[in-house]
Design a protein around this motif. Structure first.
Motif, PDB file in Angstrom:
ATOM      1  N   ASP A 109       0.857  -1.192   0.000  1.00 37.59           N
ATOM      2  CA  ASP A 109       0.000   0.000   0.000  1.00 37.59           C
ATOM      3  C   ASP A 109       0.892   1.241   0.000  1.00 37.59           C
ATOM      4  O   ASP A 109       1.310   1.730   1.049  1.00 37.59           O
ATOM      5  CB  ASP A 109      -0.912  -0.012   1.231  1.00 37.59           C
ATOM      6  CG  ASP A 109      -1.978   1.064   1.192  1.00 37.59           C
ATOM      7  OD1 ASP A 109      -1.780   2.073   0.477  1.00 37.59           O
ATOM      8  OD2 ASP A 109      -3.002   0.906   1.883  1.00 37.59           O
ATOM      9  N   ARG A 110       1.185   1.764  -1.196  1.00 38.67           N
ATOM     10  CA  ARG A 110       2.122   2.876  -1.336  1.00 38.67           C
ATOM     11  C   ARG A 110       1.581   4.161  -0.717  1.00 38.67           C
ATOM     12  O   ARG A 110       2.329   4.931  -0.098  1.00 38.67           O
ATOM     13  CB  ARG A 110       2.430   3.106  -2.811  1.00 38.67           C
ATOM     14  CG  ARG A 110       3.576   4.074  -3.068  1.00 38.67           C
ATOM     15  CD  ARG A 110       3.975   4.042  -4.532  1.00 38.67           C
ATOM     16  NE  ARG A 110       5.100   4.910  -4.770  1.00 38.67           N
ATOM     17  CZ  ARG A 110       5.011   6.200  -5.114  1.00 38.67           C
ATOM     18  NH1 ARG A 110       3.808   6.749  -5.246  1.00 38.67           N
ATOM     19  NH2 ARG A 110       6.087   6.933  -5.326  1.00 38.67           N
ATOM     20  N   VAL A 111       0.289   4.404  -0.856  1.00 37.71           N
ATOM     21  CA  VAL A 111      -0.321   5.623  -0.307  1.00 37.71           C
ATOM     22  C   VAL A 111      -0.200   5.639   1.213  1.00 37.71           C
ATOM     23  O   VAL A 111       0.194   6.644   1.822  1.00 37.71           O
ATOM     24  CB  VAL A 111      -1.804   5.733  -0.725  1.00 37.71           C
ATOM     25  CG1 VAL A 111      -2.471   6.918  -0.021  1.00 37.71           C
ATOM     26  CG2 VAL A 111      -1.920   5.884  -2.239  1.00 37.71           C
ATOM     27  N   TYR A 112      -0.517   4.509   1.859  1.00 35.63           N
ATOM     28  CA  TYR A 112      -0.435   4.400   3.319  1.00 35.63           C
ATOM     29  C   TYR A 112       1.026   4.532   3.770  1.00 35.63           C
ATOM     30  O   TYR A 112       1.318   5.167   4.786  1.00 35.63           O
ATOM     31  CB  TYR A 112      -1.017   3.065   3.764  1.00 35.63           C
ATOM     32  CG  TYR A 112      -1.073   2.866   5.248  1.00 35.63           C
ATOM     33  CD1 TYR A 112      -1.996   3.552   6.039  1.00 35.63           C
ATOM     34  CD2 TYR A 112      -0.200   1.980   5.890  1.00 35.63           C
ATOM     35  CE1 TYR A 112      -2.045   3.368   7.411  1.00 35.63           C
ATOM     36  CE2 TYR A 112      -0.242   1.793   7.260  1.00 35.63           C
ATOM     37  CZ  TYR A 112      -1.167   2.483   8.012  1.00 35.63           C
ATOM     38  OH  TYR A 112      -1.218   2.308   9.368  1.00 35.63           O
ATOM     39  N   PHE A 113       1.937   3.949   2.982  1.00 39.56           N
ATOM     40  CA  PHE A 113       3.369   4.011   3.300  1.00 39.56           C
ATOM     41  C   PHE A 113       3.840   5.462   3.358  1.00 39.56           C
ATOM     42  O   PHE A 113       4.462   5.894   4.334  1.00 39.56           O
ATOM     43  CB  PHE A 113       4.153   3.236   2.240  1.00 39.56           C
ATOM     44  CG  PHE A 113       5.642   3.285   2.413  1.00 39.56           C
ATOM     45  CD1 PHE A 113       6.297   2.360   3.208  1.00 39.56           C
ATOM     46  CD2 PHE A 113       6.406   4.262   1.771  1.00 39.56           C
ATOM     47  CE1 PHE A 113       7.675   2.402   3.372  1.00 39.56           C
ATOM     48  CE2 PHE A 113       7.776   4.315   1.930  1.00 39.56           C
ATOM     49  CZ  PHE A 113       8.412   3.381   2.728  1.00 39.56           C
ATOM     50  N   VAL A 114       3.538   6.223   2.298  1.00 39.56           N
ATOM     51  CA  VAL A 114       3.966   7.623   2.231  1.00 39.56           C
ATOM     52  C   VAL A 114       3.339   8.440   3.359  1.00 39.56           C
ATOM     53  O   VAL A 114       3.990   9.287   3.977  1.00 39.56           O
ATOM     54  CB  VAL A 114       3.592   8.229   0.857  1.00 39.56           C
ATOM     55  CG1 VAL A 114       3.862   9.732   0.842  1.00 39.56           C
ATOM     56  CG2 VAL A 114       4.372   7.541  -0.257  1.00 39.56           C
ATOM     57  N   GLN A 115       2.066   8.158   3.668  1.00 38.24           N
ATOM     58  CA  GLN A 115       1.379   8.878   4.737  1.00 38.24           C
ATOM     59  C   GLN A 115       2.060   8.654   6.085  1.00 38.24           C
ATOM     60  O   GLN A 115       2.291   9.602   6.845  1.00 38.24           O
ATOM     61  CB  GLN A 115      -0.078   8.421   4.816  1.00 38.24           C
ATOM     62  CG  GLN A 115      -0.890   9.137   5.894  1.00 38.24           C
ATOM     63  CD  GLN A 115      -2.243   8.508   6.105  1.00 38.24           C
ATOM     64  OE1 GLN A 115      -2.343   7.328   6.442  1.00 38.24           O
ATOM     65  NE2 GLN A 115      -3.309   9.286   5.898  1.00 38.24           N
ATOM     66  N   GLN A 116       2.400   7.410   6.380  1.00 34.68           N
ATOM     67  CA  GLN A 116       3.029   7.096   7.667  1.00 34.68           C
ATOM     68  C   GLN A 116       4.432   7.679   7.771  1.00 34.68           C
ATOM     69  O   GLN A 116       4.851   8.140   8.835  1.00 34.68           O
ATOM     70  CB  GLN A 116       3.070   5.575   7.885  1.00 34.68           C
ATOM     71  CG  GLN A 116       1.701   4.909   7.922  1.00 34.68           C
ATOM     72  CD  GLN A 116       0.737   5.615   8.852  1.00 34.68           C
ATOM     73  OE1 GLN A 116       1.087   5.996   9.968  1.00 34.68           O
ATOM     74  NE2 GLN A 116      -0.493   5.789   8.391  1.00 34.68           N
ATOM     75  N   VAL A 117       5.162   7.668   6.666  1.00 36.76           N
ATOM     76  CA  VAL A 117       6.494   8.276   6.657  1.00 36.76           C
ATOM     77  C   VAL A 117       6.379   9.768   6.950  1.00 36.76           C
ATOM     78  O   VAL A 117       7.102  10.318   7.794  1.00 36.76           O
ATOM     79  CB  VAL A 117       7.186   8.059   5.292  1.00 36.76           C
ATOM     80  CG1 VAL A 117       8.449   8.925   5.193  1.00 36.76           C
ATOM     81  CG2 VAL A 117       7.546   6.593   5.107  1.00 36.76           C
ATOM     82  N   ARG A 118       5.442  10.425   6.255  1.00 37.68           N
ATOM     83  CA  ARG A 118       5.283  11.869   6.401  1.00 37.68           C
ATOM     84  C   ARG A 118       4.867  12.251   7.820  1.00 37.68           C
ATOM     85  O   ARG A 118       5.447  13.152   8.430  1.00 37.68           O
ATOM     86  CB  ARG A 118       4.245  12.364   5.392  1.00 37.68           C
ATOM     87  CG  ARG A 118       4.062  13.882   5.386  1.00 37.68           C
ATOM     88  CD  ARG A 118       3.017  14.286   4.370  1.00 37.68           C
ATOM     89  NE  ARG A 118       3.426  13.920   3.025  1.00 37.68           N
ATOM     90  CZ  ARG A 118       2.622  13.377   2.120  1.00 37.68           C
ATOM     91  NH1 ARG A 118       1.369  13.111   2.431  1.00 37.68           N
ATOM     92  NH2 ARG A 118       3.066  13.102   0.911  1.00 37.68           N
ATOM     93  N   HIS A 119       3.870  11.569   8.353  1.00 34.05           N
ATOM     94  CA  HIS A 119       3.327  11.944   9.660  1.00 34.05           C
ATOM     95  C   HIS A 119       4.305  11.636  10.799  1.00 34.05           C
ATOM     96  O   HIS A 119       4.510  12.472  11.688  1.00 34.05           O
ATOM     97  CB  HIS A 119       2.000  11.231   9.897  1.00 34.05           C
ATOM     98  CG  HIS A 119       0.902  11.704   9.003  1.00 34.05           C
ATOM     99  ND1 HIS A 119      -0.358  11.145   8.981  1.00 34.05           N
ATOM    100  CD2 HIS A 119       0.866  12.708   8.083  1.00 34.05           C
ATOM    101  CE1 HIS A 119      -1.105  11.767   8.092  1.00 34.05           C
ATOM    102  NE2 HIS A 119      -0.385  12.716   7.534  1.00 34.05           N
ATOM    103  N   SER A 120       4.914  10.450  10.778  1.00 34.80           N
ATOM    104  CA  SER A 120       5.848  10.104  11.857  1.00 34.80           C
ATOM    105  C   SER A 120       7.098  10.981  11.800  1.00 34.80           C
ATOM    106  O   SER A 120       7.640  11.375  12.842  1.00 34.80           O
ATOM    107  CB  SER A 120       6.239   8.622  11.783  1.00 34.80           C
ATOM    108  OG  SER A 120       6.914   8.323  10.572  1.00 34.80           O
ATOM    109  N   THR A 121       7.544  11.332  10.598  1.00 33.49           N
ATOM    110  CA  THR A 121       8.733  12.171  10.457  1.00 33.49           C
ATOM    111  C   THR A 121       8.454  13.605  10.902  1.00 33.49           C
ATOM    112  O   THR A 121       9.315  14.250  11.529  1.00 33.49           O
ATOM    113  CB  THR A 121       9.231  12.156   8.997  1.00 33.49           C
ATOM    114  OG1 THR A 121       9.523  10.806   8.616  1.00 33.49           O
ATOM    115  CG2 THR A 121      10.486  13.005   8.844  1.00 33.49           C
TER     116      THR A 121
END
Length: 446
Positions: free
Chosen positions: A310-322
Protein backbone atom coordinates in the motif's frame (compact mmCIF):
# COMPACT_ATOMS: atom_id res chain seq x y z
CA UNK A 1 -13.17 17.76 6.82
CA UNK A 2 -13.18 13.96 7.00
CA UNK A 3 -9.65 13.84 5.59
CA UNK A 4 -8.36 16.29 8.20
CA UNK A 5 -10.00 14.24 10.96
CA UNK A 6 -8.30 11.07 9.70
CA UNK A 7 -4.93 12.82 9.56
CA UNK A 8 -5.43 14.12 13.12
CA UNK A 9 -6.31 10.60 14.32
CA UNK A 10 -3.19 9.21 12.67
CA UNK A 11 -0.96 11.74 14.45
CA UNK A 12 -2.60 10.79 17.77
CA UNK A 13 -2.14 7.12 16.97
CA UNK A 14 1.56 7.59 16.23
CA UNK A 15 2.06 9.47 19.52
CA UNK A 16 0.21 6.72 21.43
CA UNK A 17 2.44 4.08 19.84
CA UNK A 18 5.63 6.04 20.46
CA UNK A 19 4.94 7.03 24.09
CA UNK A 20 5.35 3.52 25.63
CA UNK A 21 8.64 3.12 23.73
CA UNK A 22 9.92 6.42 25.15
CA UNK A 23 8.96 5.29 28.67
CA UNK A 24 10.59 1.89 28.11
CA UNK A 25 13.81 3.58 26.95
CA UNK A 26 13.73 5.99 29.88
CA UNK A 27 13.58 3.09 32.36
CA UNK A 28 16.97 1.75 31.24
CA UNK A 29 19.18 4.39 32.97
CA UNK A 30 17.36 3.73 36.26
CA UNK A 31 18.96 0.29 36.41
CA UNK A 32 22.44 1.75 36.07
CA UNK A 33 21.70 4.32 38.77
CA UNK A 34 20.38 1.62 41.13
CA UNK A 35 23.43 -0.61 40.54
CA UNK A 36 25.76 2.32 41.14
CA UNK A 37 23.93 3.31 44.33
CA UNK A 38 23.90 -0.26 45.68
CA UNK A 39 27.60 -0.83 45.05
CA UNK A 40 28.43 2.72 46.14
CA UNK A 41 26.82 2.14 49.53
CA UNK A 42 28.50 -1.21 50.20
CA UNK A 43 31.63 -1.47 48.07
CA UNK A 44 34.84 0.35 47.28
CA UNK A 45 35.92 2.33 44.23
CA UNK A 46 37.24 -0.87 42.66
CA UNK A 47 33.74 -2.37 42.80
CA UNK A 48 32.26 0.66 41.03
CA UNK A 49 35.00 0.57 38.41
CA UNK A 50 34.46 -3.16 37.85
CA UNK A 51 30.71 -2.71 37.33
CA UNK A 52 31.31 0.10 34.84
CA UNK A 53 33.79 -1.91 32.77
CA UNK A 54 31.91 -5.22 33.00
CA UNK A 55 28.68 -3.54 31.88
CA UNK A 56 30.58 -1.97 28.99
CA UNK A 57 31.65 -5.42 27.77
CA UNK A 58 28.09 -6.77 27.73
CA UNK A 59 26.70 -3.57 26.23
CA UNK A 60 29.13 -3.93 23.34
CA UNK A 61 28.38 -7.64 22.85
CA UNK A 62 24.60 -7.24 23.04
CA UNK A 63 24.58 -4.09 20.92
CA UNK A 64 26.33 -6.13 18.24
CA UNK A 65 23.40 -8.56 18.25
CA UNK A 66 20.78 -5.81 18.22
CA UNK A 67 19.85 -7.07 14.75
CA UNK A 68 17.75 -9.73 16.50
CA UNK A 69 15.37 -6.95 17.52
CA UNK A 70 15.57 -4.83 14.38
CA UNK A 71 15.50 -7.61 11.79
CA UNK A 72 12.60 -9.31 13.52
CA UNK A 73 10.59 -6.08 13.57
CA UNK A 74 10.92 -5.60 9.80
CA UNK A 75 9.96 -9.16 8.87
CA UNK A 76 7.10 -9.33 11.38
CA UNK A 77 5.60 -5.99 10.35
CA UNK A 78 5.65 -7.01 6.68
CA UNK A 79 4.02 -10.39 7.39
CA UNK A 80 1.41 -8.65 9.53
CA UNK A 81 0.72 -6.13 6.78
CA UNK A 82 0.24 -8.98 4.32
CA UNK A 83 -2.16 -10.70 6.79
CA UNK A 84 -0.01 -13.85 6.64
CA UNK A 85 -0.57 -15.38 10.09
CA UNK A 86 1.38 -18.56 9.35
CA UNK A 87 4.45 -16.60 8.26
CA UNK A 88 4.11 -14.31 11.29
CA UNK A 89 4.18 -17.33 13.61
CA UNK A 90 7.03 -18.94 11.65
CA UNK A 91 9.07 -15.75 11.92
CA UNK A 92 8.67 -15.78 15.70
CA UNK A 93 10.05 -19.32 15.85
CA UNK A 94 12.94 -18.48 13.50
CA UNK A 95 13.90 -15.40 15.50
CA UNK A 96 13.69 -17.24 18.83
CA UNK A 97 15.82 -20.14 17.57
CA UNK A 98 18.39 -17.72 16.14
CA UNK A 99 18.60 -15.80 19.43
CA UNK A 100 18.87 -19.02 21.45
CA UNK A 101 21.54 -20.40 19.12
CA UNK A 102 23.71 -17.28 19.32
CA UNK A 103 23.25 -17.16 23.10
CA UNK A 104 24.37 -20.78 23.50
CA UNK A 105 27.34 -20.09 21.21
CA UNK A 106 28.38 -17.15 23.41
CA UNK A 107 28.29 -19.44 26.46
CA UNK A 108 30.37 -22.04 24.62
CA UNK A 109 32.93 -19.37 23.66
CA UNK A 110 32.89 -17.62 27.03
CA UNK A 111 36.55 -18.30 27.81
CA UNK A 112 37.76 -16.81 24.54
CA UNK A 113 35.42 -13.81 24.77
CA UNK A 114 36.09 -13.20 28.45
CA UNK A 115 39.88 -13.46 28.29
CA UNK A 116 40.04 -11.26 25.19
CA UNK A 117 37.70 -8.58 26.53
CA UNK A 118 39.24 -8.44 30.01
CA UNK A 119 42.74 -8.48 28.53
CA UNK A 120 41.94 -5.35 26.53
CA UNK A 121 40.85 -3.40 29.62
CA UNK A 122 43.18 -0.71 30.93
CA UNK A 123 42.45 -1.36 34.60
CA UNK A 124 44.14 -2.55 37.78
CA UNK A 125 44.48 -6.25 38.55
CA UNK A 126 41.94 -5.91 41.37
CA UNK A 127 39.32 -4.47 39.04
CA UNK A 128 40.07 -7.06 36.34
CA UNK A 129 39.54 -9.83 38.89
CA UNK A 130 36.12 -8.43 39.81
CA UNK A 131 35.20 -8.03 36.12
CA UNK A 132 36.19 -11.66 35.66
CA UNK A 133 33.76 -12.75 38.42
CA UNK A 134 30.96 -10.65 36.90
CA UNK A 135 31.52 -11.81 33.32
CA UNK A 136 31.51 -15.56 33.99
CA UNK A 137 28.26 -15.29 35.93
CA UNK A 138 26.36 -12.94 33.65
CA UNK A 139 27.28 -14.73 30.41
CA UNK A 140 24.79 -17.46 31.39
CA UNK A 141 21.98 -15.00 30.74
CA UNK A 142 22.98 -14.56 27.07
CA UNK A 143 20.34 -16.91 25.57
CA UNK A 144 17.57 -15.25 27.60
CA UNK A 145 18.66 -11.74 26.61
CA UNK A 146 18.96 -12.52 22.90
CA UNK A 147 15.63 -14.37 22.80
CA UNK A 148 14.05 -11.37 24.52
CA UNK A 149 15.49 -9.15 21.75
CA UNK A 150 13.59 -11.28 19.23
CA UNK A 151 10.37 -11.10 21.23
CA UNK A 152 10.64 -7.32 21.61
CA UNK A 153 11.11 -7.11 17.86
CA UNK A 154 7.87 -9.06 17.48
CA UNK A 155 5.99 -6.70 19.82
CA UNK A 156 7.21 -3.65 17.90
CA UNK A 157 6.51 -5.23 14.52
CA UNK A 158 2.94 -6.00 15.56
CA UNK A 159 2.46 -2.53 17.04
CA UNK A 160 2.11 -3.81 20.62
CA UNK A 161 4.25 -1.11 22.16
CA UNK A 162 2.51 -1.31 25.56
CA UNK A 163 3.73 -4.90 25.86
CA UNK A 164 7.25 -3.69 25.05
CA UNK A 165 6.90 -1.27 27.97
CA UNK A 166 5.60 -4.03 30.28
CA UNK A 167 8.58 -6.26 29.45
CA UNK A 168 11.13 -3.48 29.88
CA UNK A 169 9.65 -2.37 33.20
CA UNK A 170 9.50 -5.98 34.41
CA UNK A 171 13.16 -6.57 33.46
CA UNK A 172 14.53 -3.39 34.99
CA UNK A 173 12.24 -3.42 38.02
CA UNK A 174 13.07 -7.04 38.94
CA UNK A 175 16.74 -6.43 38.22
CA UNK A 176 16.82 -3.45 40.60
CA UNK A 177 15.06 -5.41 43.37
CA UNK A 178 17.36 -8.44 43.04
CA UNK A 179 20.52 -6.36 42.81
CA UNK A 180 19.65 -4.39 45.93
CA UNK A 181 18.71 -7.64 47.72
CA UNK A 182 21.94 -9.44 46.79
CA UNK A 183 24.27 -6.47 47.26
CA UNK A 184 22.78 -4.62 50.22
CA UNK A 185 20.96 -7.54 51.85
CA UNK A 186 23.47 -10.37 51.32
CA UNK A 187 26.65 -8.33 50.72
CA UNK A 188 27.56 -10.24 47.53
CA UNK A 189 29.10 -7.19 45.89
CA UNK A 190 29.85 -7.43 42.17
CA UNK A 191 28.78 -11.08 42.11
CA UNK A 192 25.41 -10.02 43.50
CA UNK A 193 24.90 -7.56 40.63
CA UNK A 194 25.74 -10.31 38.12
CA UNK A 195 23.41 -12.89 39.72
CA UNK A 196 20.59 -10.38 40.00
CA UNK A 197 20.92 -9.52 36.31
CA UNK A 198 21.03 -13.15 35.15
CA UNK A 199 17.95 -14.13 37.18
CA UNK A 200 16.07 -11.06 35.93
CA UNK A 201 17.00 -11.87 32.31
CA UNK A 202 15.67 -15.44 32.55
CA UNK A 203 12.49 -14.39 34.37
CA UNK A 204 11.91 -11.71 31.73
CA UNK A 205 12.15 -14.07 28.77
CA UNK A 206 9.44 -16.27 30.31
CA UNK A 207 7.29 -13.21 31.06
CA UNK A 208 7.69 -11.99 27.45
CA UNK A 209 6.78 -15.46 26.17
CA UNK A 210 3.66 -15.44 28.34
CA UNK A 211 2.56 -12.09 26.88
CA UNK A 212 3.35 -13.23 23.35
CA UNK A 213 1.45 -16.52 23.59
CA UNK A 214 -1.62 -14.68 24.85
CA UNK A 215 -1.48 -11.86 22.32
CA UNK A 216 -0.40 -13.74 19.20
CA UNK A 217 -2.79 -16.69 19.75
CA UNK A 218 -0.10 -19.25 19.11
CA UNK A 219 -1.92 -21.84 21.18
CA UNK A 220 0.38 -24.68 22.18
CA UNK A 221 3.93 -23.56 21.38
CA UNK A 222 5.17 -27.02 20.44
CA UNK A 223 2.04 -28.04 18.50
CA UNK A 224 2.23 -24.86 16.45
CA UNK A 225 5.93 -25.43 15.82
CA UNK A 226 5.17 -28.93 14.56
CA UNK A 227 2.48 -27.57 12.22
CA UNK A 228 4.84 -24.96 10.77
CA UNK A 229 8.06 -26.97 10.88
CA UNK A 230 8.63 -26.96 7.11
CA UNK A 231 7.99 -23.22 6.87
CA UNK A 232 10.07 -22.37 9.96
CA UNK A 233 13.13 -24.18 8.63
CA UNK A 234 12.64 -23.18 5.00
CA UNK A 235 16.21 -22.74 3.72
CA UNK A 236 15.55 -19.65 1.60
CA UNK A 237 13.73 -17.84 4.41
CA UNK A 238 16.42 -18.73 6.94
CA UNK A 239 19.14 -17.46 4.61
CA UNK A 240 17.17 -14.25 3.99
CA UNK A 241 16.90 -13.63 7.73
CA UNK A 242 20.58 -14.37 8.30
CA UNK A 243 21.59 -12.09 5.41
CA UNK A 244 19.48 -9.17 6.65
CA UNK A 245 20.70 -9.64 10.21
CA UNK A 246 24.32 -9.83 9.04
CA UNK A 247 23.99 -6.51 7.20
CA UNK A 248 22.37 -4.88 10.24
CA UNK A 249 25.18 -6.19 12.44
CA UNK A 250 27.80 -4.58 10.19
CA UNK A 251 25.77 -1.35 10.24
CA UNK A 252 25.61 -1.47 14.06
CA UNK A 253 29.36 -2.07 14.38
CA UNK A 254 29.96 0.88 12.05
CA UNK A 255 27.80 3.07 14.31
CA UNK A 256 29.71 1.89 17.37
CA UNK A 257 32.97 2.63 15.58
CA UNK A 258 31.80 6.17 14.84
CA UNK A 259 30.98 6.91 18.47
CA UNK A 260 34.21 5.23 19.60
CA UNK A 261 36.23 7.39 17.16
CA UNK A 262 34.50 10.51 18.46
CA UNK A 263 35.37 9.58 22.06
CA UNK A 264 38.96 8.68 21.19
CA UNK A 265 39.54 11.93 19.30
CA UNK A 266 38.13 13.86 22.24
CA UNK A 267 40.56 12.04 24.54
CA UNK A 268 43.49 13.31 22.46
CA UNK A 269 42.55 16.88 23.46
CA UNK A 270 42.89 16.09 27.19
CA UNK A 271 40.88 14.81 30.12
CA UNK A 272 38.75 17.91 30.56
CA UNK A 273 37.61 18.03 26.93
CA UNK A 274 36.97 14.28 27.03
CA UNK A 275 34.81 14.75 30.13
CA UNK A 276 32.99 17.76 28.64
CA UNK A 277 32.17 15.81 25.47
CA UNK A 278 30.91 12.94 27.62
CA UNK A 279 28.59 15.32 29.48
CA UNK A 280 27.15 16.66 26.22
CA UNK A 281 26.74 13.12 24.86
CA UNK A 282 24.46 12.37 27.81
CA UNK A 283 22.04 14.97 26.46
CA UNK A 284 22.39 13.50 22.96
CA UNK A 285 21.60 10.03 24.38
CA UNK A 286 18.60 11.41 26.26
CA UNK A 287 17.21 12.88 23.05
CA UNK A 288 17.62 9.47 21.40
CA UNK A 289 15.09 8.02 23.89
CA UNK A 290 12.42 10.27 22.36
CA UNK A 291 13.47 10.06 18.72
CA UNK A 292 13.80 6.27 18.94
CA UNK A 293 10.11 6.12 19.82
CA UNK A 294 9.09 7.67 16.50
CA UNK A 295 11.70 5.62 14.60
CA UNK A 296 10.27 2.39 16.04
CA UNK A 297 6.77 3.48 15.04
CA UNK A 298 8.10 4.15 11.53
CA UNK A 299 9.50 0.60 11.50
CA UNK A 300 6.16 -1.03 12.29
CA UNK A 301 3.91 1.20 10.16
CA UNK A 302 6.07 1.33 7.04
CA UNK A 303 6.76 -2.40 7.33
CA UNK A 304 3.03 -3.14 7.41
CA UNK A 305 2.40 -0.82 4.46
CA UNK A 306 5.26 -2.46 2.53
CA UNK A 307 3.92 -5.93 3.31
CA UNK A 308 0.42 -4.87 2.20
CA UNK A 309 1.91 -3.17 -0.89
CA UNK A 310 0.00 0.00 0.00
CA UNK A 311 2.12 2.88 -1.34
CA UNK A 312 -0.32 5.62 -0.31
CA UNK A 313 -0.43 4.40 3.32
CA UNK A 314 3.37 4.01 3.30
CA UNK A 315 3.97 7.62 2.23
CA UNK A 316 1.38 8.88 4.74
CA UNK A 317 3.03 7.10 7.67
CA UNK A 318 6.49 8.28 6.66
CA UNK A 319 5.28 11.87 6.40
CA UNK A 320 3.33 11.94 9.66
CA UNK A 321 5.85 10.10 11.86
CA UNK A 322 8.73 12.17 10.46
CA UNK A 323 6.92 15.45 11.06
CA UNK A 324 6.32 14.52 14.70
CA UNK A 325 9.94 13.39 15.07
CA UNK A 326 11.17 16.67 13.56
CA UNK A 327 9.04 18.78 15.90
CA UNK A 328 10.28 16.73 18.86
CA UNK A 329 13.92 17.11 17.79
CA UNK A 330 13.57 20.88 17.47
CA UNK A 331 11.91 21.09 20.89
CA UNK A 332 14.66 18.99 22.51
CA UNK A 333 17.43 20.95 20.80
CA UNK A 334 15.92 24.31 21.79
CA UNK A 335 15.42 23.14 25.37
CA UNK A 336 19.04 22.02 25.62
CA UNK A 337 20.35 25.27 24.16
CA UNK A 338 18.25 27.37 26.54
CA UNK A 339 18.67 25.28 29.70
CA UNK A 340 22.03 23.64 29.00
CA UNK A 341 24.06 25.96 31.24
CA UNK A 342 21.79 25.04 34.15
CA UNK A 343 21.91 21.31 33.39
CA UNK A 344 25.66 20.89 32.80
CA UNK A 345 26.62 21.53 36.47
CA UNK A 346 24.29 18.69 37.48
CA UNK A 347 26.57 16.27 35.61
CA UNK A 348 29.97 17.72 36.51
CA UNK A 349 31.24 19.88 39.38
CA UNK A 350 34.54 20.56 37.60
CA UNK A 351 34.46 24.23 36.57
CA UNK A 352 36.78 23.75 33.59
CA UNK A 353 34.66 20.85 32.31
CA UNK A 354 31.55 23.03 32.69
CA UNK A 355 33.16 25.86 30.69
CA UNK A 356 34.24 23.55 27.86
CA UNK A 357 30.83 21.85 27.74
CA UNK A 358 29.06 25.22 27.71
CA UNK A 359 31.28 26.47 24.87
CA UNK A 360 30.28 23.47 22.73
CA UNK A 361 26.63 23.32 23.82
CA UNK A 362 25.38 24.79 20.54
CA UNK A 363 26.96 21.98 18.53
CA UNK A 364 25.19 19.35 20.61
CA UNK A 365 21.89 21.20 20.11
CA UNK A 366 22.42 21.34 16.33
CA UNK A 367 23.25 17.62 16.30
CA UNK A 368 19.99 16.79 18.10
CA UNK A 369 17.94 19.10 15.84
CA UNK A 370 19.25 17.40 12.68
CA UNK A 371 19.51 13.80 13.94
CA UNK A 372 15.81 12.94 13.57
CA UNK A 373 16.20 12.41 9.80
CA UNK A 374 18.76 9.63 10.30
CA UNK A 375 16.61 8.04 13.03
CA UNK A 376 13.51 8.08 10.84
CA UNK A 377 15.24 6.72 7.75
CA UNK A 378 16.83 3.97 9.86
CA UNK A 379 13.34 3.03 11.05
CA UNK A 380 11.91 3.04 7.52
CA UNK A 381 14.69 0.88 6.10
CA UNK A 382 14.42 -1.56 9.03
CA UNK A 383 10.67 -1.79 8.39
CA UNK A 384 11.14 -2.68 4.72
CA UNK A 385 14.22 -4.85 5.54
CA UNK A 386 16.52 -3.00 3.11
CA UNK A 387 19.58 -4.03 5.07
CA UNK A 388 22.18 -3.75 2.29
CA UNK A 389 21.29 -0.09 1.81
CA UNK A 390 21.50 0.52 5.57
CA UNK A 391 24.89 -1.15 5.74
CA UNK A 392 26.32 0.75 2.77
CA UNK A 393 24.92 4.12 3.87
CA UNK A 394 26.35 3.76 7.38
CA UNK A 395 29.78 2.70 6.13
CA UNK A 396 29.91 5.63 3.70
CA UNK A 397 28.84 8.04 6.44
CA UNK A 398 31.56 6.65 8.72
CA UNK A 399 34.21 7.28 6.04
CA UNK A 400 32.90 10.84 5.59
CA UNK A 401 32.94 11.36 9.38
CA UNK A 402 36.51 10.22 9.87
CA UNK A 403 37.74 12.03 6.75
CA UNK A 404 36.13 15.34 7.68
CA UNK A 405 37.02 14.84 11.34
CA UNK A 406 40.75 14.45 10.69
CA UNK A 407 40.76 17.71 8.73
CA UNK A 408 38.43 19.74 10.96
CA UNK A 409 40.02 18.70 14.26
CA UNK A 410 43.42 19.76 12.95
CA UNK A 411 42.05 23.17 12.00
CA UNK A 412 39.48 23.81 14.75
CA UNK A 413 40.20 21.38 17.61
CA UNK A 414 37.24 20.08 19.58
CA UNK A 415 34.83 22.42 17.76
CA UNK A 416 35.95 20.76 14.53
CA UNK A 417 35.27 17.35 16.09
CA UNK A 418 31.69 18.37 16.91
CA UNK A 419 31.18 19.83 13.42
CA UNK A 420 32.34 16.54 11.90
CA UNK A 421 29.99 14.70 14.29
CA UNK A 422 27.11 16.80 12.93
CA UNK A 423 28.27 16.07 9.37
CA UNK A 424 28.24 12.37 10.31
CA UNK A 425 24.57 12.27 11.35
CA UNK A 426 23.57 14.36 8.32
CA UNK A 427 25.59 12.08 6.03
CA UNK A 428 23.78 9.04 7.44
CA UNK A 429 20.46 10.62 6.48
CA UNK A 430 21.65 11.79 3.05
CA UNK A 431 23.11 8.40 2.14
CA UNK A 432 19.90 6.60 3.13
CA UNK A 433 17.86 9.32 1.42
CA UNK A 434 19.55 8.51 -1.87
CA UNK A 435 18.17 4.96 -1.61
CA UNK A 436 14.70 6.02 -0.45
CA UNK A 437 13.06 6.56 -3.90
CA UNK A 438 13.87 2.95 -4.75
CA UNK A 439 11.36 1.77 -2.13
CA UNK A 440 8.54 3.76 -3.72
CA UNK A 441 9.41 2.46 -7.18
CA UNK A 442 9.34 -1.14 -5.94
CA UNK A 443 5.95 -0.66 -4.31
CA UNK A 444 4.59 0.99 -7.50
CA UNK A 445 5.74 -2.03 -9.54
CA UNK A 446 4.29 -4.55 -7.09
Amino acid sequence: MFGRLMIHKNYVRIIKLAFPIVLANASVPLLGLADTAAIGQTGAATDLGAIALASLIFNFVYWGFGFLRMGTTGFISQASGANDLDETHALVFRAVFLGAGIGILLIALQRIIGQTAIGLLSASDDIKELVDHYFYIRIWGAPATLITFSLLGTFIGMGWTKHLLFVQLFLNGLNIILNVLFVVGYDLGVRGIAWGTVIAEWCTVFFAFYLLLRKLQLGSFFNRLQQLQARVFDKSKLLAMIKVNGDIMIRTLALLSGFAWFANQGALFGDQILAANHVLLQFVSLSAFFLDGFAHVAEMLTGKAYGAKDRVYFVQQVRHSTLLAGITALFLASSLYIAGDFLIPLLSKDMQVQLVASAHLGYAAIYIALSFAAFQLDGIFIGVTKSVEMRNATLMALIIFIGSGLWLTTAYGNAGLWISFIIYVVARAVMLGLYYPKIGREMAIN
